[in-house]
Design an enzyme around this catalytic site. Structure first.
Site, PDB file in Angstrom:
ATOM      1  N   ARG A   1       0.781  -1.235   0.000  1.00 18.66           N
ATOM      2  CA  ARG A   1       0.000   0.000   0.000  1.00 18.66           C
ATOM      3  C   ARG A   1       0.816   1.291   0.000  1.00 18.66           C
ATOM      4  O   ARG A   1       0.239   2.372  -0.001  1.00 18.66           O
ATOM      5  CB  ARG A   1      -0.983  -0.022   1.188  1.00 18.66           C
ATOM      6  CG  ARG A   1      -2.004  -1.135   1.030  1.00 18.66           C
ATOM      7  CD  ARG A   1      -2.941  -1.309   2.201  1.00 18.66           C
ATOM      8  NE  ARG A   1      -3.825  -2.433   1.939  1.00 18.66           N
ATOM      9  CZ  ARG A   1      -3.490  -3.714   2.122  1.00 18.66           C
ATOM     10  NH1 ARG A   1      -2.295  -4.032   2.590  1.00 18.66           N
ATOM     11  NH2 ARG A   1      -4.342  -4.677   1.840  1.00 18.66           N
TER      12      ARG A   1
ATOM     13  N   ILE B   1       4.841 -13.681   3.065  1.00 19.14           N
ATOM     14  CA  ILE B   1       4.854 -15.035   2.502  1.00 19.14           C
ATOM     15  C   ILE B   1       6.213 -15.351   1.880  1.00 19.14           C
ATOM     16  O   ILE B   1       6.356 -16.322   1.155  1.00 19.14           O
ATOM     17  CB  ILE B   1       3.740 -15.178   1.432  1.00 19.14           C
ATOM     18  CG1 ILE B   1       3.911 -14.120   0.328  1.00 19.14           C
ATOM     19  CG2 ILE B   1       2.359 -15.055   2.069  1.00 19.14           C
ATOM     20  CD1 ILE B   1       2.942 -14.286  -0.838  1.00 19.14           C
TER      21      ILE B   1
ATOM     22  N   HIS C   1      -0.361 -15.683   6.410  1.00 19.55           N
ATOM     23  CA  HIS C   1      -0.822 -15.733   5.015  1.00 19.55           C
ATOM     24  C   HIS C   1      -0.102 -16.797   4.187  1.00 19.55           C
ATOM     25  O   HIS C   1      -0.144 -16.749   2.964  1.00 19.55           O
ATOM     26  CB  HIS C   1      -0.694 -14.344   4.372  1.00 19.55           C
ATOM     27  CG  HIS C   1      -1.613 -13.330   4.995  1.00 19.55           C
ATOM     28  ND1 HIS C   1      -1.431 -11.970   4.920  1.00 19.55           N
ATOM     29  CD2 HIS C   1      -2.747 -13.502   5.733  1.00 19.55           C
ATOM     30  CE1 HIS C   1      -2.406 -11.343   5.576  1.00 19.55           C
ATOM     31  NE2 HIS C   1      -3.210 -12.245   6.085  1.00 19.55           N
TER      32      HIS C   1
ATOM     33  N   CYS D   1      -3.917 -34.306  -5.597  1.00 24.31           N
ATOM     34  CA  CYS D   1      -3.345 -35.396  -4.788  1.00 24.31           C
ATOM     35  C   CYS D   1      -2.537 -34.889  -3.603  1.00 24.31           C
ATOM     36  O   CYS D   1      -2.007 -35.671  -2.833  1.00 24.31           O
ATOM     37  CB  CYS D   1      -2.491 -36.313  -5.654  1.00 24.31           C
ATOM     38  SG  CYS D   1      -0.891 -35.595  -6.106  1.00 24.31           S
TER      39      CYS D   1
ATOM     40  N   CYS E   1       0.965 -30.947 -11.532  1.00 25.97           N
ATOM     41  CA  CYS E   1       1.498 -32.096 -10.801  1.00 25.97           C
ATOM     42  C   CYS E   1       1.661 -33.267 -11.776  1.00 25.97           C
ATOM     43  O   CYS E   1       1.036 -33.286 -12.842  1.00 25.97           O
ATOM     44  CB  CYS E   1       0.515 -32.459  -9.701  1.00 25.97           C
ATOM     45  SG  CYS E   1       0.950 -33.919  -8.748  1.00 25.97           S
TER      46      CYS E   1
ATOM     47  N   CYS F   1       0.344 -35.956 -11.450  1.00 22.37           N
ATOM     48  CA  CYS F   1      -0.973 -36.602 -11.551  1.00 22.37           C
ATOM     49  C   CYS F   1      -1.911 -35.811 -12.466  1.00 22.37           C
ATOM     50  O   CYS F   1      -3.041 -36.219 -12.727  1.00 22.37           O
ATOM     51  CB  CYS F   1      -1.606 -36.767 -10.173  1.00 22.37           C
ATOM     52  SG  CYS F   1      -2.401 -35.271  -9.555  1.00 22.37           S
TER      53      CYS F   1
ATOM     54  N   SER G   1       0.531  -1.901   7.670  1.00 20.22           N
ATOM     55  CA  SER G   1      -0.475  -0.839   7.727  1.00 20.22           C
ATOM     56  C   SER G   1      -1.616  -1.230   8.666  1.00 20.22           C
ATOM     57  O   SER G   1      -2.471  -0.408   8.978  1.00 20.22           O
ATOM     58  CB  SER G   1      -1.021  -0.578   6.319  1.00 20.22           C
ATOM     59  OG  SER G   1      -1.601  -1.758   5.794  1.00 20.22           O
TER      60      SER G   1
HETATM   61  P1  OAD Z   1       1.083  -2.768   3.591  1.00 19.86           P
HETATM   62  O1  OAD Z   1       1.710  -2.480   2.277  1.00 19.86           O
HETATM   63  O2  OAD Z   1      -0.370  -2.559   3.727  1.00 19.86           O
HETATM   64  O3  OAD Z   1       1.787  -1.900   4.712  1.00 19.86           O
HETATM   65  C1  OAD Z   1       3.176  -1.859   4.836  1.00 19.86           C
HETATM   66  C2  OAD Z   1       3.526  -0.789   5.856  1.00 19.86           C
HETATM   67  O4  OAD Z   1       4.914  -0.867   6.090  1.00 19.86           O
HETATM   68  C3  OAD Z   1       3.208   0.635   5.402  1.00 19.86           C
HETATM   69  O5  OAD Z   1       2.460   1.285   6.429  1.00 19.86           O
HETATM   70  C4  OAD Z   1       4.596   1.291   5.238  1.00 19.86           C
HETATM   71  O6  OAD Z   1       4.610   2.615   5.716  1.00 19.86           O
HETATM   72  C5  OAD Z   1       5.456   0.433   6.127  1.00 19.86           C
HETATM   73  N1  OAD Z   1       6.849   0.289   5.676  1.00 19.86           N
HETATM   74  C6  OAD Z   1       7.285  -0.012   4.445  1.00 19.86           C
HETATM   75  N2  OAD Z   1       8.626  -0.140   4.445  1.00 19.86           N
HETATM   76  C7  OAD Z   1       9.035   0.107   5.711  1.00 19.86           C
HETATM   77  C8  OAD Z   1      10.298   0.134   6.360  1.00 19.86           C
HETATM   78  N3  OAD Z   1      11.414  -0.128   5.702  1.00 19.86           N
HETATM   79  N4  OAD Z   1      10.337   0.431   7.678  1.00 19.86           N
HETATM   80  C9  OAD Z   1       9.195   0.697   8.365  1.00 19.86           C
HETATM   81  N5  OAD Z   1       7.987   0.673   7.813  1.00 19.86           N
HETATM   82  C10 OAD Z   1       7.899   0.378   6.502  1.00 19.86           C
HETATM   83  O7  OAD Z   1       1.507  -4.262   3.972  1.00 19.86           O
HETATM   84  P2  OAD Z   1       0.847  -5.244   5.068  1.00 19.86           P
HETATM   85  O8  OAD Z   1       0.331  -4.490   6.219  1.00 19.86           O
HETATM   86  O9  OAD Z   1       1.830  -6.318   5.310  1.00 19.86           O
HETATM   87  O10 OAD Z   1      -2.242 -10.044   2.159  1.00 19.86           O
HETATM   88  O11 OAD Z   1      -0.361  -5.822   4.225  1.00 19.86           O
HETATM   89  C11 OAD Z   1      -1.146  -6.819   4.796  1.00 19.86           C
HETATM   90  C12 OAD Z   1      -1.650  -7.772   3.756  1.00 19.86           C
HETATM   91  O12 OAD Z   1      -2.240  -7.051   2.671  1.00 19.86           O
HETATM   92  C13 OAD Z   1      -0.598  -8.604   3.079  1.00 19.86           C
HETATM   93  O13 OAD Z   1      -0.189  -9.722   3.836  1.00 19.86           O
HETATM   94  C14 OAD Z   1      -1.279  -9.034   1.815  1.00 19.86           C
HETATM   95  C15 OAD Z   1      -1.946  -7.744   1.437  1.00 19.86           C
HETATM   96  O14 OAD Z   1      -3.142  -7.891   0.745  1.00 19.86           O
HETATM   97  C16 OAD Z   1      -2.565 -10.984   1.276  1.00 19.86           C
HETATM   98  O15 OAD Z   1      -2.070 -11.042   0.177  1.00 19.86           O
HETATM   99  C17 OAD Z   1      -3.556 -11.970   1.796  1.00 19.86           C
END
Ligand code: OAD
Length: 238
Positions: free
Chosen positions: A36, A105, A121, A132, A150, A152, A191
């Site tokens: 994001r 992941i 995740h 399988c 696979c 199979c 986030s």
């Molecule tokens: P986001 O991309 O939503 O948030 C990442 C956060 O990390 C942001 O608020 C950035 O400001 C911060 N950030 C980035 N680099 C940084 C750094 N070097 N130091 C400190 N902060 C930093 O990612 P997630 O919260 O992990 O799910 O997103 C959650 C889930 O949304 C993911 O697991 C994925 C996605 O959809 C699935 O795919 C199911």
């Protein structure tokens, strides 16, 4: 900043059951974009919106397009752990940190040496035949050109939680138990916008909740210490 780092150091020194809860921001300093941020995956232009591609419906309906995107954007094999992954693994070895709960992941915590990792995740490193259940490693998927199959004949699917799919029960239970028992919870690089993962932090009942994130989050007010800076900068000081 120095003042906050000192506070963080004091809190860590007082604690013996630390849990780290993290997200994509933990791996950006390894070169993997988050979702994001401005340069994140969800702000890049594709044939289909990435959030749609990473859904179960899309996987089933447009499997070839899913794999073209997946091989292009989710291949973490070429990346190495950074300071944050390494420091967290060291803290576990010292007996200070009891678990990492991650939404990532990419497998980089384990590559850095962390043992007790709850991957909410899933992981690109595990892949199973939908028919399988035979296991396939990540190389098999990322070196394939078409839909990975696979022997199979079934389609091989990554053990990654797509939108519309549920989280693994054992993983959630393990993560909740670790967070409930933690004397300190450090949240970083997320986030905190994706449920149910972000809801897990409600299980922490202590008074050493630290949030380290480049951008503000909706949970900042709840934290005992907030550091809006890069994880690499903070962890290299520890
Ligand atoms: P986001 O991309 O939503 O948030 C990442 C956060 O990390 C942001 O608020 C950035 O400001 C911060 N950030 C980035 N680099 C940084 C750094 N070097 N130091 C400190 N902060 C930093 O990612 P997630 O919260 O992990 O799910 O997103 C959650 C889930 O949304 C993911 O697991 C994925 C996605 O959809 C699935 O795919 C199911």
């Amino acid at each position: 900043m120095d003042e906050k780092i000192n506070q963080l150091k004091d809190l860590i020194n007082e604690s013996n059951n630390i849990v780290f809860f993290g997200g994509a921001g933990v791996s950006t300093e390894s070169g993997i974009p988050d979702f994001r941020s401005k340069d994140g995956l969800y702000n890049q232009k594709y044939k289909y919106p990435p959030e749609l591609i990473l859904s179960h419906t899309f996987f089933m309906a447009k499997t070839k397009d899913f794999y073209d995107f997946y091989r292009d954007k989710m291949n973490s094999l070429k990346y190495e752990p950074n300071t944050t992954h390494i420091k967290l693994a060291e803290m576990e070895k010292e007996g200070k940190l009891k678990a990492v709960v991650t939404q990532n992941i990419d497998g980089l915590h384990q590559k850095a040496g962390s043992k007790n990792v709850f991957e909410l995740h899933g992981s690109v490193l595990r892949n199973y035949c939908m028919k399988c259940k035979k296991f396939y490693d990540a190389e098999y998927i990322f070196n394939s050109n078409d839909i990975p199959k696979c022997e199979c004949g079934g389609i091989v699917k990554p053990d990654v939680v797509l939108y519309e799919e549920g989280l693994n029960e054992d993983t959630i239970e393990g993560a909740i138990s670790a967070i409930e028992n933690a004397d300190m919870l450090i949240i970083g690089g997320t986030s905190l916008t994706v449920y149910p993962a972000s809801g897990l932090i409600n299980y922490y009942k202590g008074n050493k909740l630290v949030l380290i994130n480049r951008d503000e989050t909706n949970y900042d007010k709840r934290a005992n210490l907030v550091i809006n800076d890069s994880l690499g900068k903070v962890f290299s000081e520890l």
